[in-house]
Design a protein around this motif. Structure first.
Motif: not given
Length: 134
Positions: A112-118
């Protein structure tokens, strides 16, 4: 027989009761009010966690790109609560932005980090009600 003995006992009893009343009012009442606030906050967090767990079971599956993750400073069961800004992608609908408060298990923080898709689950009745599904 003198009445000084019983009178002294009554005076001492009244002084002790007065001191106990002052201690109760100045120490214990504020502590009880603070405890009630803490219990209310804990109850609110439990309700939010229960709602998120229910949403993860019953919500519509979707994807979201993480835009921002900000820890709130609150820990729940030693797991950080974070404000997470998302761009949500639902099938057959335009993307939209939403912000949620989520307790993120420490093992899931790298996912769960900026730029990642979850993966997320969305409430069909309220698309801004979103739960991370990580």
């Amino acid at each position: 027989m003198s009445i000084a003995g019983p009178l002294l006992g009554i005076v001492i009893t009244l002084v002790v009761l007065g001191v106990m009343a002052v201690v109760f009012v100045t120490v214990f009442l504020p502590m009880m009010k603070n405890a009630n606030k803490m219990l209310a906050g804990a109850n609110e967090m439990i309700q939010a966690q229960t709602a998120a767990a229910n949403l993860r079971m019953t919500g519509l599956p979707a994807q979201a790109r993480v835009l921002i993750v900000q820890p709130t400073g609150t820990m729940i069961n030693y797991q950080p609560q974070c404000r997470v800004d998302l761009e949500v992608y639902r099938p057959n609908a335009p993307p939209y932005r939403a912000a949620i408060l989520a307790v993120i298990h420490q093992m899931a923080i790298p996912r769960v980090q900026p730029g990642l898709v979850v993966p997320v689950k969305i409430d069909a009745a309220n698309p801004n009600n979103i739960a991370l599904d990580v």
